[in-house]
Design a protein around this motif. Structure first.
Motif, mmCIF file in Angstrom:
data_model
loop_
_atom_site.group_PDB
_atom_site.id
_atom_site.type_symbol
_atom_site.label_atom_id
_atom_site.label_comp_id
_atom_site.label_asym_id
_atom_site.label_seq_id
_atom_site.Cartn_x
_atom_site.Cartn_y
_atom_site.Cartn_z
ATOM 1 N N VAL A 1 10.828 9.434 -3.192
ATOM 2 C CA VAL A 1 9.756 10.340 -2.357
ATOM 3 C C VAL A 1 9.382 9.640 -1.059
ATOM 4 O O VAL A 1 9.199 10.441 -0.102
ATOM 5 C CB VAL A 1 8.286 10.594 -3.443
ATOM 6 N N LEU A 2 9.621 8.418 -1.021
ATOM 7 C CA LEU A 2 9.399 7.641 0.222
ATOM 8 C C LEU A 2 10.614 7.904 1.166
ATOM 9 O O LEU A 2 10.028 8.285 2.582
ATOM 10 C CB LEU A 2 9.059 6.111 0.145
ATOM 11 N N VAL A 3 11.794 8.154 0.683
ATOM 12 C CA VAL A 3 12.615 8.381 1.651
ATOM 13 C C VAL A 3 12.783 9.946 2.156
ATOM 14 O O VAL A 3 13.035 9.896 3.032
ATOM 15 C CB VAL A 3 14.131 8.117 0.675
ATOM 16 N N ALA A 4 12.235 10.718 1.110
ATOM 17 C CA ALA A 4 11.995 12.070 1.387
ATOM 18 C C ALA A 4 10.935 12.123 2.608
ATOM 19 O O ALA A 4 10.846 13.349 3.187
ATOM 20 C CB ALA A 4 11.696 12.968 0.209
ATOM 21 N N GLN A 5 10.082 11.371 2.452
ATOM 22 C CA GLN A 5 8.860 11.574 3.230
ATOM 23 C C GLN A 5 9.199 10.901 4.858
ATOM 24 O O GLN A 5 8.684 11.482 5.731
ATOM 25 C CB GLN A 5 7.845 10.584 2.807
ATOM 26 N N LYS A 6 10.271 9.954 4.920
ATOM 27 C CA LYS A 6 10.483 9.479 6.230
ATOM 28 C C LYS A 6 10.687 10.457 7.402
ATOM 29 O O LYS A 6 10.077 10.222 8.301
ATOM 30 C CB LYS A 6 11.430 8.611 5.940
ATOM 31 N N GLU B 1 0.848 -1.250 0.095
ATOM 32 C CA GLU B 1 0.064 0.074 -0.061
ATOM 33 C C GLU B 1 0.927 1.189 -0.155
ATOM 34 O O GLU B 1 0.428 2.174 -0.629
ATOM 35 C CB GLU B 1 -0.921 -0.109 1.163
ATOM 36 N N SER B 2 1.924 1.412 0.859
ATOM 37 C CA SER B 2 2.713 2.459 0.920
ATOM 38 C C SER B 2 3.429 2.949 -0.476
ATOM 39 O O SER B 2 3.657 4.097 -0.863
ATOM 40 C CB SER B 2 3.714 2.367 1.906
ATOM 41 N N ILE B 3 3.592 1.819 -1.248
ATOM 42 C CA ILE B 3 4.544 2.179 -2.453
ATOM 43 C C ILE B 3 3.633 2.538 -3.351
ATOM 44 O O ILE B 3 3.921 3.566 -4.286
ATOM 45 C CB ILE B 3 5.489 1.164 -3.131
ATOM 46 N N ALA B 4 2.302 1.911 -3.399
ATOM 47 C CA ALA B 4 1.221 2.373 -4.349
ATOM 48 C C ALA B 4 0.826 3.749 -3.911
ATOM 49 O O ALA B 4 0.538 4.593 -4.794
ATOM 50 C CB ALA B 4 0.303 1.508 -4.045
ATOM 51 N N ILE B 5 0.771 4.085 -2.649
ATOM 52 C CA ILE B 5 0.455 5.475 -2.312
ATOM 53 C C ILE B 5 1.484 6.741 -2.889
ATOM 54 O O ILE B 5 1.189 7.656 -3.460
ATOM 55 C CB ILE B 5 0.325 5.567 -0.797
ATOM 56 N N ALA B 6 2.853 6.257 -2.888
ATOM 57 C CA ALA B 6 3.897 7.030 -3.349
ATOM 58 C C ALA B 6 3.566 7.227 -5.077
ATOM 59 O O ALA B 6 3.884 8.332 -5.367
ATOM 60 C CB ALA B 6 5.126 6.439 -3.043
ATOM 61 N N ALA B 7 3.052 6.137 -5.618
ATOM 62 C CA ALA B 7 3.002 6.194 -6.919
ATOM 63 C C ALA B 7 1.700 7.308 -7.561
ATOM 64 O O ALA B 7 1.886 7.882 -8.203
ATOM 65 C CB ALA B 7 2.674 4.766 -7.773
ATOM 66 N N GLU C 1 9.895 3.264 -12.170
ATOM 67 C CA GLU C 1 8.831 4.061 -11.410
ATOM 68 C C GLU C 1 9.020 3.447 -9.928
ATOM 69 O O GLU C 1 8.963 4.258 -9.300
ATOM 70 C CB GLU C 1 7.401 3.252 -12.035
ATOM 71 N N LEU C 2 9.461 2.239 -9.841
ATOM 72 C CA LEU C 2 9.767 1.849 -8.435
ATOM 73 C C LEU C 2 10.948 2.679 -7.717
ATOM 74 O O LEU C 2 10.851 3.287 -6.729
ATOM 75 C CB LEU C 2 10.300 0.467 -8.302
ATOM 76 N N ALA C 3 11.861 3.251 -8.439
ATOM 77 C CA ALA C 3 12.941 4.043 -8.158
ATOM 78 C C ALA C 3 12.561 5.393 -7.666
ATOM 79 O O ALA C 3 12.753 5.955 -6.974
ATOM 80 C CB ALA C 3 14.103 4.144 -9.260
ATOM 81 N N GLU C 4 11.381 5.994 -8.729
ATOM 82 C CA GLU C 4 11.018 7.204 -8.368
ATOM 83 C C GLU C 4 10.098 7.102 -7.038
ATOM 84 O O GLU C 4 10.327 8.103 -6.216
ATOM 85 C CB GLU C 4 10.054 7.638 -9.480
ATOM 86 N N CYS C 5 9.534 6.014 -6.782
ATOM 87 C CA CYS C 5 8.563 5.929 -5.591
ATOM 88 C C CYS C 5 9.717 6.232 -4.365
ATOM 89 O O CYS C 5 9.358 6.582 -3.380
ATOM 90 C CB CYS C 5 7.829 4.681 -5.499
ATOM 91 N N LYS C 6 10.766 5.194 -4.453
ATOM 92 C CA LYS C 6 11.827 5.228 -3.449
ATOM 93 C C LYS C 6 12.193 6.557 -3.176
ATOM 94 O O LYS C 6 12.275 7.010 -1.814
ATOM 95 C CB LYS C 6 12.970 4.309 -3.768
ATOM 96 N N LEU D 1 9.557 -5.446 -1.548
ATOM 97 C CA LEU D 1 9.922 -5.551 -0.257
ATOM 98 C C LEU D 1 11.183 -5.032 0.043
ATOM 99 O O LEU D 1 11.532 -4.442 1.010
ATOM 100 C CB LEU D 1 9.513 -6.975 0.031
ATOM 101 N N LYS D 2 12.126 -5.228 -1.139
ATOM 102 C CA LYS D 2 13.552 -4.917 -0.843
ATOM 103 C C LYS D 2 13.522 -3.548 -0.922
ATOM 104 O O LYS D 2 14.014 -2.683 -0.084
ATOM 105 C CB LYS D 2 14.425 -5.286 -1.997
ATOM 106 N N LEU D 3 12.897 -2.780 -1.841
ATOM 107 C CA LEU D 3 12.651 -1.378 -1.774
ATOM 108 C C LEU D 3 12.091 -0.592 -0.239
ATOM 109 O O LEU D 3 12.639 0.385 0.287
ATOM 110 C CB LEU D 3 11.880 -0.894 -2.695
ATOM 111 N N TRP D 4 11.078 -1.256 0.219
ATOM 112 C CA TRP D 4 10.539 -0.807 1.437
ATOM 113 C C TRP D 4 11.712 -0.975 2.651
ATOM 114 O O TRP D 4 11.598 0.098 3.357
ATOM 115 C CB TRP D 4 9.204 -1.684 1.540
ATOM 116 N N ASN D 5 12.185 -2.140 2.592
ATOM 117 C CA ASN D 5 13.159 -2.181 3.650
ATOM 118 C C ASN D 5 14.303 -1.094 3.413
ATOM 119 O O ASN D 5 14.900 -0.663 4.478
ATOM 120 C CB ASN D 5 13.872 -3.544 3.696
ATOM 121 N N GLU D 6 14.838 -0.792 2.170
ATOM 122 C CA GLU D 6 15.880 0.209 2.109
ATOM 123 C C GLU D 6 15.172 1.640 2.786
ATOM 124 O O GLU D 6 16.165 2.349 2.954
ATOM 125 C CB GLU D 6 16.215 0.324 0.811
ATOM 126 N N VAL D 7 14.027 1.808 2.181
ATOM 127 C CA VAL D 7 13.259 3.209 2.603
ATOM 128 C C VAL D 7 13.504 3.205 4.298
ATOM 129 O O VAL D 7 13.660 4.326 4.763
ATOM 130 C CB VAL D 7 11.920 3.317 2.235
#
Length: 361
Positions: free
Chosen positions: A211-216, A181-187, A204-209, A352-358
């Motif tokens: 904004v999610l890192v900036a959101q943290k 859900e969180s990555i989809a919301i970033a999208a 697209e996943l890289a772009e989501c990453k 999952l890998k992306l989310w753990n990195e965020v």
């Protein structure tokens, strides 16, 4: 507390009786389950003691509630065998394929689940709980939508997904600790159409990453249990969060809270009943009885009146008030067609890998 529970029990008993059932009749309690215990892995909003009390009274069994922190953790525990005490599990409708391909669920004998006859067609006809041969491994039992819950006295306009990325609200925001859900919301925040939100390319996943890192740093927390998030709203630590509806229902009479349904797409959800492949044969009969209970009038009445959720069955729909039907989205069943139903994509390991990195950033 006792008086309140008795009042609710009387109310639910009337609803259940209207559907031809008795809520707490223990006089004819069968002996087969005496002394037995079922451990139900589920969300804290799905499994309250009063929701399962009728089943315990009728069967003599004890339902032990084991609350989940995330769908990913549930799947991992089943896959690794670290949840050997679970007797009943709670895969999502759109993530059921992982459990089926992973071989962690038993195939279900539908003749032992007569309650499936009263299910709404959209859930009865779904292939998402079947393997390629058409064998069923899970049964949808509960559904709803996940809004943005917010303090209406703190926001001039109804929040959108982009509000959750706005530095203006630093320290007041929360997101669920769930990759899908969180990555989809970033999208959606980035303007990616809802039709593509769960089928993102590597770029697209890289772009989501990003904004999610900036959101943290803007977030108060990544929440795992809805009880924790409700407490954060109650103490004023969080003013807006991607949420379940529970904080709204718990706090609406105490503070100005509201639910936003973003035009970019409302996230729908559906939970399923499943039996772990490792379940011992001597517990199977009781597990099936509990699965059928989740499709019956007693559970449907309890979770509608207390939890404000709808089951996948129509068994008590006509017994509920029009106001309650509207509150749990069964006044107009076409609403099911308007939700975004989160779907774990084939490349979900990348998510999952992306989310753990965020979270580690």
């Amino acid at each position: 507390m006792t008086i309140g529970f008795m009042n609710r029990r009387q109310l639910l008993g009337g609803l259940a009786a209207g559907a031809g059932l008795t809520l707490l009749g223990s006089a004819n309690r069968p002996a087969l389950a005496a002394g037995k215990e079922l451990v139900w892995a589920t969300w804290d909003s799905n499994g309250h003691p009063e929701y399962v009390a009728p089943f315990e009274a009728k069967t003599g069994a004890k339902v032990k509630l084991s609350y989940l922190s995330s769908e990913d953790a549930q799947f991992a525990a089943l896959k690794t065998g670290s949840a050997s005490d679970w007797d009943i599990v709670n895969p999502s409708l759109n993530g059921a394929w992982r459990y089926i391909k992973g071989g962690v669920l038993k195939p279900l004998d539908l003749s032992k689940l007569p309650g499936t006859a009263a299910m709404y067609d959209i859930f009865k006809a779904t292939d998402k709980v079947k393997d390629e041969k058409g064998t069923t491994y899970a049964i949808p039992y509960l559904w709803g939508l996940n809004p943005i819950v917010y303090r209406a006295d703190k926001y001039d306009a109804e929040p959108t997904y982009s509000t959750l990325f706005d530095p203006k609200y630093k320290g007041q925001l929360a997101m669920r600790d769930y990759a899908l859900e969180s990555i989809a919301i970033a999208a959606l925040h980035l303007g990616i159409p809802r039709e593509k939100a769960f089928t993102l390319s590597t770029a697209e996943l890289a772009e989501c990453k990003k904004v999610l890192v900036a959101q943290k740093p803007l977030l108060r927390t990544y929440w795992q249990t809805i009880g924790d998030l409700t407490n954060l709203f109650a103490t004023g630590e969080v003013t807006a969060a991607f949420s379940w509806r529970v904080p709204y229902d718990a706090l609406k009479d105490k503070m100005k809270v509201a639910m936003a349904k973003p035009k970019a797409g409302i996230m729908g959800w559906c939970d399923c009943f499943g039996i772990p492949a490792s379940l011992a044969d001597d517990k199977l009969e009781l597990a099936y009885k509990f699965g059928d209970y989740l499709l019956g009038a007693e559970y449907a009445a309890a979770i509608a009146e207390i939890g404000n959720y709808a089951t996948s069955s129509s068994v008590v729909r006509d017994k509920l008030s029009k106001e309650k039907q509207e509150a749990i989205f069964i006044d107009n069943l076409d609403v099911m067609k308007t939700f975004m139903w989160p779907v774990a994509p084939p490349n979900y390991s990348e998510w999952l890998k992306l989310w753990n990195e965020v979270k580690a950033a």
